[in-house]
Enzyme design. Sequence first.
Site, PDB file in Angstrom:
ATOM      1  N   CYS A   4     -42.433  22.662  59.996  1.00  0.00           N
ATOM      2  CA  CYS A   4     -42.154  24.030  60.909  1.00  0.00           C
ATOM      3  C   CYS A   4     -40.702  23.971  61.303  1.00  0.00           C
ATOM      4  O   CYS A   4     -40.062  24.654  60.633  1.00  0.00           O
ATOM      5  CB  CYS A   4     -43.024  23.680  62.145  1.00  0.00           C
ATOM      6  SG  CYS A   4     -44.796  23.463  61.732  1.00  0.00           S
ATOM      7  N   LYS A  49     -42.208  33.924  67.311  1.00  0.00           N
ATOM      8  CA  LYS A  49     -42.703  32.698  66.988  1.00  0.00           C
ATOM      9  C   LYS A  49     -41.450  31.973  66.032  1.00  0.00           C
ATOM     10  O   LYS A  49     -41.044  30.702  66.437  1.00  0.00           O
ATOM     11  CB  LYS A  49     -43.843  32.653  65.907  1.00  0.00           C
ATOM     12  CG  LYS A  49     -44.233  31.387  65.337  1.00  0.00           C
ATOM     13  CD  LYS A  49     -44.712  30.232  66.261  1.00  0.00           C
ATOM     14  CE  LYS A  49     -44.873  29.039  65.880  1.00  0.00           C
ATOM     15  NZ  LYS A  49     -45.156  28.084  66.701  1.00  0.00           N
TER      16      LYS A  49
HETATM   17  N1  NAI Z   1     -48.487  22.054  62.371  1.00  0.00           N
HETATM   18  C1  NAI Z   1     -48.034  22.760  63.486  1.00  0.00           C
HETATM   19  O1  NAI Z   1     -47.665  21.816  64.516  1.00  0.00           O
HETATM   20  C2  NAI Z   1     -48.090  24.066  63.436  1.00  0.00           C
HETATM   21  C3  NAI Z   1     -48.227  24.835  62.250  1.00  0.00           C
HETATM   22  N2  NAI Z   1     -48.227  26.412  62.397  1.00  0.00           N
HETATM   23  C4  NAI Z   1     -48.570  27.204  60.933  1.00  0.00           C
HETATM   24  O2  NAI Z   1     -49.601  26.863  60.663  1.00  0.00           O
HETATM   25  C5  NAI Z   1     -49.449  26.485  59.336  1.00  0.00           C
HETATM   26  C6  NAI Z   1     -50.735  25.421  58.802  1.00  0.00           C
HETATM   27  O3  NAI Z   1     -50.072  24.343  59.655  1.00  0.00           O
HETATM   28  P1  NAI Z   1     -51.179  23.112  59.592  1.00  0.00           P
HETATM   29  O4  NAI Z   1     -52.540  23.203  59.927  1.00  0.00           O
HETATM   30  O5  NAI Z   1     -50.406  21.873  60.159  1.00  0.00           O
HETATM   31  O6  NAI Z   1     -51.116  22.601  57.894  1.00  0.00           O
HETATM   32  P2  NAI Z   1     -51.833  21.613  57.073  1.00  0.00           P
HETATM   33  O7  NAI Z   1     -51.038  21.213  56.067  1.00  0.00           O
HETATM   34  O8  NAI Z   1     -52.448  20.492  58.217  1.00  0.00           O
HETATM   35  O9  NAI Z   1     -53.433  22.375  56.921  1.00  0.00           O
HETATM   36  C7  NAI Z   1     -53.243  23.418  56.075  1.00  0.00           C
HETATM   37  C8  NAI Z   1     -54.789  23.662  55.499  1.00  0.00           C
HETATM   38  O10 NAI Z   1     -54.743  24.647  54.661  1.00  0.00           O
HETATM   39  C9  NAI Z   1     -55.546  24.427  53.593  1.00  0.00           C
HETATM   40  N3  NAI Z   1     -55.170  25.310  52.369  1.00  0.00           N
HETATM   41  C10 NAI Z   1     -54.222  25.545  51.635  1.00  0.00           C
HETATM   42  N4  NAI Z   1     -54.195  26.400  50.820  1.00  0.00           N
HETATM   43  C11 NAI Z   1     -55.265  27.182  51.107  1.00  0.00           C
HETATM   44  C12 NAI Z   1     -56.039  28.295  50.760  1.00  0.00           C
HETATM   45  N5  NAI Z   1     -55.653  29.215  49.868  1.00  0.00           N
HETATM   46  N6  NAI Z   1     -57.198  28.745  51.449  1.00  0.00           N
HETATM   47  C13 NAI Z   1     -57.930  27.918  52.312  1.00  0.00           C
HETATM   48  N7  NAI Z   1     -57.148  26.914  52.871  1.00  0.00           N
HETATM   49  C14 NAI Z   1     -55.814  26.487  52.236  1.00  0.00           C
HETATM   50  C15 NAI Z   1     -55.159  22.911  53.219  1.00  0.00           C
HETATM   51  O11 NAI Z   1     -55.949  22.135  52.231  1.00  0.00           O
HETATM   52  C16 NAI Z   1     -55.196  22.435  54.544  1.00  0.00           C
HETATM   53  O12 NAI Z   1     -56.393  21.886  54.870  1.00  0.00           O
HETATM   54  C17 NAI Z   1     -48.122  26.086  59.063  1.00  0.00           C
HETATM   55  O13 NAI Z   1     -47.389  26.279  58.014  1.00  0.00           O
HETATM   56  C18 NAI Z   1     -47.297  26.972  60.443  1.00  0.00           C
HETATM   57  O14 NAI Z   1     -47.014  28.108  59.771  1.00  0.00           O
HETATM   58  C19 NAI Z   1     -48.073  27.010  63.607  1.00  0.00           C
HETATM   59  C20 NAI Z   1     -47.811  26.124  64.804  1.00  0.00           C
HETATM   60  C21 NAI Z   1     -48.041  24.821  64.716  1.00  0.00           C
HETATM   61  C1  SAJ Z   2     -40.960  25.371  69.741  1.00  0.00           C
HETATM   62  C2  SAJ Z   2     -41.802  23.900  69.672  1.00  0.00           C
HETATM   63  O1  SAJ Z   2     -41.954  23.321  70.646  1.00  0.00           O
HETATM   64  N1  SAJ Z   2     -42.467  23.814  68.604  1.00  0.00           N
HETATM   65  C3  SAJ Z   2     -43.401  22.863  68.539  1.00  0.00           C
HETATM   66  C4  SAJ Z   2     -42.909  22.258  67.029  1.00  0.00           C
HETATM   67  O2  SAJ Z   2     -43.976  21.345  66.677  1.00  0.00           O
HETATM   68  P1  SAJ Z   2     -43.731  20.049  65.805  1.00  0.00           P
HETATM   69  O3  SAJ Z   2     -45.004  19.481  65.639  1.00  0.00           O
HETATM   70  O4  SAJ Z   2     -42.866  20.430  64.723  1.00  0.00           O
HETATM   71  O5  SAJ Z   2     -42.914  18.884  66.589  1.00  0.00           O
HETATM   72  P2  SAJ Z   2     -41.349  18.954  67.400  1.00  0.00           P
HETATM   73  O6  SAJ Z   2     -41.518  18.217  68.776  1.00  0.00           O
HETATM   74  O7  SAJ Z   2     -40.761  20.325  67.498  1.00  0.00           O
HETATM   75  O8  SAJ Z   2     -40.602  18.106  66.508  1.00  0.00           O
HETATM   76  C5  SAJ Z   2     -39.821  18.399  65.018  1.00  0.00           C
HETATM   77  C6  SAJ Z   2     -38.889  17.428  64.757  1.00  0.00           C
HETATM   78  O9  SAJ Z   2     -37.990  17.066  65.665  1.00  0.00           O
HETATM   79  C7  SAJ Z   2     -37.655  15.958  66.300  1.00  0.00           C
HETATM   80  N2  SAJ Z   2     -37.186  16.270  67.490  1.00  0.00           N
HETATM   81  C8  SAJ Z   2     -37.937  16.895  68.380  1.00  0.00           C
HETATM   82  C9  SAJ Z   2     -37.581  17.079  69.886  1.00  0.00           C
HETATM   83  C10 SAJ Z   2     -36.332  16.761  70.229  1.00  0.00           C
HETATM   84  O10 SAJ Z   2     -35.932  16.727  71.611  1.00  0.00           O
HETATM   85  N3  SAJ Z   2     -35.697  15.921  69.312  1.00  0.00           N
HETATM   86  C11 SAJ Z   2     -36.216  15.577  68.184  1.00  0.00           C
HETATM   87  O11 SAJ Z   2     -35.571  14.978  67.256  1.00  0.00           O
HETATM   88  C12 SAJ Z   2     -39.024  15.448  66.367  1.00  0.00           C
HETATM   89  O12 SAJ Z   2     -38.951  13.933  66.078  1.00  0.00           O
HETATM   90  C13 SAJ Z   2     -39.564  15.973  64.755  1.00  0.00           C
HETATM   91  O13 SAJ Z   2     -39.100  15.251  63.678  1.00  0.00           O
HETATM   92  O14 SAJ Z   2     -43.407  23.296  66.004  1.00  0.00           O
HETATM   93  C14 SAJ Z   2     -44.738  23.962  66.056  1.00  0.00           C
HETATM   94  C15 SAJ Z   2     -44.743  25.001  64.763  1.00  0.00           C
HETATM   95  O15 SAJ Z   2     -44.355  25.946  64.984  1.00  0.00           O
HETATM   96  O16 SAJ Z   2     -45.315  24.420  63.925  1.00  0.00           O
HETATM   97  C16 SAJ Z   2     -44.887  24.487  67.475  1.00  0.00           C
HETATM   98  O17 SAJ Z   2     -45.997  24.935  67.603  1.00  0.00           O
HETATM   99  C17 SAJ Z   2     -44.705  23.384  68.289  1.00  0.00           C
HETATM  100  O18 SAJ Z   2     -44.867  24.086  69.824  1.00  0.00           O
END
Ligand code: NAI
Ligand code: SAJ
Length: 454
Positions: free
Chosen positions: A292, A238
């Site tokens: 992220c 990851k």
């Molecule tokens: N946002 C993304 O694109 C992705 C995120 N992730 C991973 O998932 C994690 C979470 O991401 P999001 O869902 O976007 O975050 P988010 O900030 O949208 O949601 C996190 C949720 O967890 C809750 N929370 C915080 N502390 C808690 C606790 N102690 N017990 C239960 N709930 C609690 C918050 O109130 C909030 O609703 C990221 O930190 C990352 O590690 C992985 C892939 C994609």
């Molecule tokens: C490897 C990968 O594609 N990771 C994705 C990424 O999603 P995230 O929501 O963070 O968006 P993102 O498209 O990576 O963009 C991150 C940041 O980078 C910028 N960005 C992105 C791609 C690019 O070519 N140029 C650029 O400037 C975006 O505007 C943004 O500010 O991070 C997520 C995560 O791990 O949280 C992951 O699940 C998603 O699949």
Amino acid sequence: MSERAELAAPLYGSDRSESAQREAFTRGEYPVTVYGLGKMGLPIATVFAETTGTVTGVDIDESVVDRVNDGDCHVRNEPGLDEAVADLVADGALRATTDGAAAAEGARIHVVIVPTLITEDHQPDTSVVTSVARDIAEGLAPGDLVCVESTLPPGTCRDVLAPLLRYESGLDDGEFGIAFCPERTSSGRALADVRGSHPKVVGGVDAESTRAAALAYDELTTNEVIPVSDTTTAEAVKVFEGLYRDVNIALANELARFTGELGIDVREAIDVANTQPYCDIHDPGPGVGGHCIPYYPYFVLNWLETPAPLLATAREVNDATPVHVVDLLEARIEERGDSLAGSTVVVLGITYRAGVAETRASPAIDICRTLDDRGATVYASDPLVDAEGIPATWVHPEEVGAIDADAVVLATDHEEFDAIDWDAYPSSTVLIDTRDALDDDGLERDVYVVGRGP
Ligand SMILES: NC(=O)C1=CN([C@@H]2O[C@H](COP(=O)(O)OP(=O)(O)OC[C@H]3O[C@@H](n4cnc5c(N)ncnc54)[C@H](O)[C@@H]3O)[C@@H](O)[C@H]2O)C=CC1
Ligand SMILES: CC(=O)N[C@@H]1[C@@H](OP(=O)(O)OP(=O)(O)OC[C@H]2O[C@@H](n3ccc(=O)[nH]c3=O)[C@H](O)[C@@H]2O)O[C@H](C(=O)O)[C@@H](O)[C@@H]1O
């Protein structure tokens, strides 16, 4: 065994046949609790509820819990999620609570998807995950399975969570399972991604953890499940995906800076370079935001001893890009004999990317702060968030044209900005498009596109 455990046969260490386990899983005999109901957690809880019919979601935010229990989806711009949450709650397949420890009591499978962030000084912050692990430990029973989906610094499950869960629950190695099952999902496509856009990676602290997690996720996903050697390998998969992206966006941002000296459209060169399979140069932009991609490098840089100069340099390049955008703007304003100080600048976008209501590490906010530092009067417009905590005056996307701006910077290409009539601006207004999002072919005026030039 605790009274509760009699009610639900174990998945981890089950002596049933594989097909019997699969049937039990899809009949909801292994109750699932999902900790974290945010942008990722709610879609994940939804897909588990679709598959098993019995999911409890846990969140510390009471408003989130109340809205979910009302069948209302608080996560915006996720196709299909609103309807799915409403239907599943109405069917009793999904419910929410703020009481993590109580929810742990009723579960056989515990899915952790709460934030892993970084501190002010860029140290990985796994405190939320460990806090949830303590809640889980209070209700952990022999035969339970803990599936961690929050991105973690490699080694965290082995060195932090497994010892913590054993100590707090009083259970021994081999009595319950732990697997790292990273979430490979993007906001805006979350349901489709969770359901199977990409293979699901699972890696357990032992072979039985890997087996049990692989069985559960194989019932969830339409894609394949890839078991790996252990939790640390899965954690590394990851983080490596994110490191690849940060470094490659840094490359794109650095290449974009050659535009002026070379007098070429670097974006054209990038697009053509990418026509052969060994090249995948990413898109230049205003910088890298979200919690992220800009955070994951610190899950290695400030976690492992081994030096990683490339990762550190990529971070420097991406972090400097918002300032570079303001430098470009300042140069073009000074070309006209004016100065940035005292100018009025409208920044379009506050979130880190279009359509996602997330402002952590947003380059648009860095642009606003740098403009303010240099004495500009800053307005910021965003359809999803306000300008709280930002040195800018928020303005509705539909009101942007009413501002007598010396310059406009498109930082986040929300679709709401497509309606802006750029020709309505006086020719003296400097326009900077950091995303190559404007259809400027038809425009009767100059737009400076980052990476393309005038
Ligand atoms: N946002 C993304 O694109 C992705 C995120 N992730 C991973 O998932 C994690 C979470 O991401 P999001 O869902 O976007 O975050 P988010 O900030 O949208 O949601 C996190 C949720 O967890 C809750 N929370 C915080 N502390 C808690 C606790 N102690 N017990 C239960 N709930 C609690 C918050 O109130 C909030 O609703 C990221 O930190 C990352 O590690 C992985 C892939 C994609
Ligand atoms: C490897 C990968 O594609 N990771 C994705 C990424 O999603 P995230 O929501 O963070 O968006 P993102 O498209 O990576 O963009 C991150 C940041 O980078 C910028 N960005 C992105 C791609 C690019 O070519 N140029 C650029 O400037 C975006 O505007 C943004 O500010 O991070 C997520 C995560 O791990 O949280 C992951 O699940 C998603 O699949």
